[in-house]
Motif scaffolding. Structure first.
Motif, PDB file in Angstrom:
ATOM      1  N   GLY A 277     -38.005 -62.636  24.910  1.00 23.35           N
ATOM      2  CA  GLY A 277     -37.876 -64.052  24.600  1.00 23.35           C
ATOM      3  C   GLY A 277     -36.429 -64.438  24.344  1.00 23.35           C
TER       4      GLY A 277
ATOM      5  N   ILE B 152     -39.546 -68.735  24.929  1.00 25.28           N
ATOM      6  CA  ILE B 152     -40.135 -69.065  26.235  1.00 25.28           C
ATOM      7  C   ILE B 152     -40.770 -70.460  26.228  1.00 25.28           C
TER       8      ILE B 152
ATOM      9  N   SER C 275     -40.400 -66.979  20.270  1.00 28.83           N
ATOM     10  CA  SER C 275     -39.945 -66.234  21.448  1.00 28.83           C
ATOM     11  C   SER C 275     -38.871 -66.964  22.244  1.00 28.83           C
TER      12      SER C 275
ATOM     13  N   THR D 261     -49.952 -63.266  29.227  1.00 28.06           N
ATOM     14  CA  THR D 261     -49.002 -64.170  29.880  1.00 28.06           C
ATOM     15  C   THR D 261     -49.511 -64.758  31.188  1.00 28.06           C
TER      16      THR D 261
ATOM     17  N   TYR E  48     -47.556 -67.959  25.710  1.00 24.88           N
ATOM     18  CA  TYR E  48     -46.301 -68.694  25.671  1.00 24.88           C
ATOM     19  C   TYR E  48     -46.504 -70.208  25.632  1.00 24.88           C
TER      20      TYR E  48
END
Length: 583
Positions: free
Chosen positions: A137, A97, A95, A385, A429
């Motif tokens: 992302g 992140i 991603s 998240t 993440y």
């Protein structure tokens, strides 16, 4: 304001110029972020067109109602991006992140310049060729990369760089989803927690500019079409229960996703080839499901289709499970893309399953089963998240339905609370970002900013002379269990000596070598009142294993002298980090 600490939260006449500069930078980064959102969207659409409209007819293999040629689209895409990611920019895997978390918390906001352009290319191919991944992302990493480059060129301090990275991320998200409020909250809630209200205003400003730039190019129609006239207050209790259930579903998928990542990591084949393995799983799923159902690519088109033409509950459930598998296969194997689009799709499918099942059993109680598709999206992403606010407002902005705010907040906050307990503050993440047994979290920077150097530095100092023989130095290290020693010459700080450096010397010369010949000069020190985050930034910038804590004092005749107060090592920082985790 001392530019090496943090951004002041109290703009006054003396620093108006400073804040004007910050807002100017935010506007520039916002415009660039909106521009990158345009480029990424055009790139994904163009590559998807090439794969589905040009390449697919050339490799079509019909077996009954199934086109086996679809199997090869994500495989071809993976064979293109795998070598590029592996050899050129490993940061663009997944991603993006987690890379931002690591850069913001541990590297002073530094990102390599090549990351942004490479991310556009590899993510566009991954998603355009059918890989199950989202664009949040990629656009977050690309936008933040611009902020990092901008801040580095202007030699801004780490906290200012982090702010501009968050501005770039927020602008990219806002431009991609026509959601300036949601984009700003995405940056502040997921990436840069703990800033004051005044510090966050440039992020909202950048997000608004990013959305404006993107809207000048694209139609400003809502991303998802949905109509909701009212919400039955009697269903609010169900929203709460559904939020809790979705936290459990998210927890199961995170564990599955994490397992997939580790499994692909353990496969003994070249790294560049691993995305192809994941693409095979994704391709098989694409072959046996209708193209319009969202298993190809991000899944947003599938959400629109099921809202217009609802499925039976079991099909909602099936497509949600298949999207979980294909997303973990795509991202877990090393493909490039985020989880936002797929997580909305998965939440929508499970939400539809609950909504239409409840309507079947309680037809007079459930007014709008489609509402549960949105409840599922918000609750699922919030749980993944640990960020309930941004998803609520992004969905409201994506649909234009303000009646959604209350139901979405109820479900997303409920799922957030349960998921935070289950995941112990980590998220999808940050789960793999570990230092020893400690995980990076979204609030890491905030916590490190609130710890002072004086709170954790070692004050039990044992100093050595530069004339001390090496063998005696080794004996002192063993006796006191210390790895680094300040070096003083008649009370004056002249260096720092590390026991590890002893092994870089020729053993036969140990009898004739003194500390003076192995010590490192002290070019960088830190004051005791500085934050631990500032300390980490300095240590990373100058590649230090330990940093000496000093204070400048005035002696007679206005002369200044430096006194040594303590020392802070990497081990001290890790212990402070672990203490924060326990608290």
């Amino acid at each position: 304001m001392n530019p090496s600490t943090k951004i002041t939260a109290r703009p006054s006449r003396r620093n108006v110029d400073y804040w004007l500069k910050i807002y100017l930078f935010a506007a520039i980064i916002g415009a660039l972020g909106g521009g990158v959102a345009i480029i990424l969207r055009i790139s994904i659409d163009g590559i998807r067109y090439f794969f589905t409209d040009i390449l697919l007819p050339l490799i079509t293999i019909k077996v009954g109602n199934y086109n086996l040629g679809l199997l090869f689209l994500p495989i071809i895409g993976a064979l293109i991006v795998g070598p590029i990611i592996s050899k050129f920019a490993p940061e663009t895997k997944g991603s993006g992140i987690p890379v931002l978390f690591e850069s913001m918390a541990l590297k002073g906001g530094k990102l390599r310049g090549r990351v942004g352009l490479t991310k556009i290319f590899v993510s566009s191919i991954t998603i355009g060729s059918g890989g199950s991944a989202g664009i949040e992302g990629p656009i977050a990493l690309i936008g933040a990369n611009m902020g990092s480059i901008f801040g580095s060129k202007l030699r801004l301090n780490p906290m200012e760089k982090r702010l501009l990275m968050t501005c770039g991320l927020a602008a990219g998200i806002a431009g991609s989803f026509h959601a300036p409020l949601g984009g700003a909250l995405f940056g502040l809630e997921i990436l840069f927690q703990g800033v004051t209200l005044i510090e966050s205003i440039p992020v909202f400003f950048a997000a608004a500019i990013g959305a404006l730039v993107a809207n000048l190019f694209f139609e400003t129609n809502h991303v998802i079409s949905f109509t909701l006239n009212s919400v039955n207050p009697q269903e609010f209790g169900i929203f709460l229960i559904v939020g809790i259930i979705f936290a459990l579903i998210a927890f199961i998928w995170i564990k599955f996703h994490h397992g997939a990542l580790l499994s692909f990591k353990s496969i003994k084949i070249p790294e560049w080839l691993k995305p192809t393995i994941g693409a095979i799983f994704t391709g098989i799923i694409i072959v046996f499901t209708p193209m319009g159902m969202g298993l190809y690519g991000t899944g947003i088109n599938g959400i629109e289709n099921v809202l217009e033409n609802p499925l039976i509950p079991l099909l909602f459930l099936l497509f949600g499970i298949l999207k979980m598998i294909s997303t973990s296969a795509t991202i877990g194997s090393g493909g490039s893309g985020g989880i936002f689009g797929p997580s909305l799709y998965i939440g929508c499918m499970y939400g539809g399953f609950f909504g239409y099942t409840l309507e079947y059993f309680f037809p007079n109680f459930i007014e709008n089963p489609q509402l549960y598709c949105f409840i599922g999206m918000a609750a699922f992403f919030s749980a993944l998240t640990i960020a309930p606010l941004n998803i609520t407002f992004i969905l409201v902005e994506m649909t234009g339905v303000t009646h959604l705010i209350t139901p979405l907040l109820i479900a997303s906050v409920a799922s957030y609370f349960v998921s935070r307990v289950l995941l112990r503050g980590t998220s999808i993440y940050t789960l793999l970002l570990k230092r020893g047994e400690t995980s990076l979290k979204s609030e890491t920077i905030f916590k490190m900013e609130n710890i002072r150097v004086t709170d954790i530095m070692s004050t039990n100092l044992i100093t050595v002379s530069p004339d001390l023989p090496i063998l005696e130095f080794a004996r002192m290290s063993s006796e006191h269990g210390l790895e680094q020693f300040p070096v003083l010459d008649f009370g004056k700080l002249v260096g720092i000596a590390y026991i590890d450096d002893l092994f870089n010397l020729n053993y036969e010369q140990w009898d004739s070598i003194t500390v003076n010949q192995m010590m490192k000069p002290v070019n960088v020190t830190i004051e005791p009142e500085r934050s631990l985050q500032n300390c980490m930034d300095k240590m990373h910038e100058h590649e230090l294993r330990a940093i000496l804590v000093t204070k400048e004092i005035v002696v007679e005749d206005d002369k200044k002298d430096i006194i040594l107060l303590g020392i802070l090592s990497q081990n001290d920082i890790i212990r402070a980090w672990e203490q924060q985790k326990q608290e």
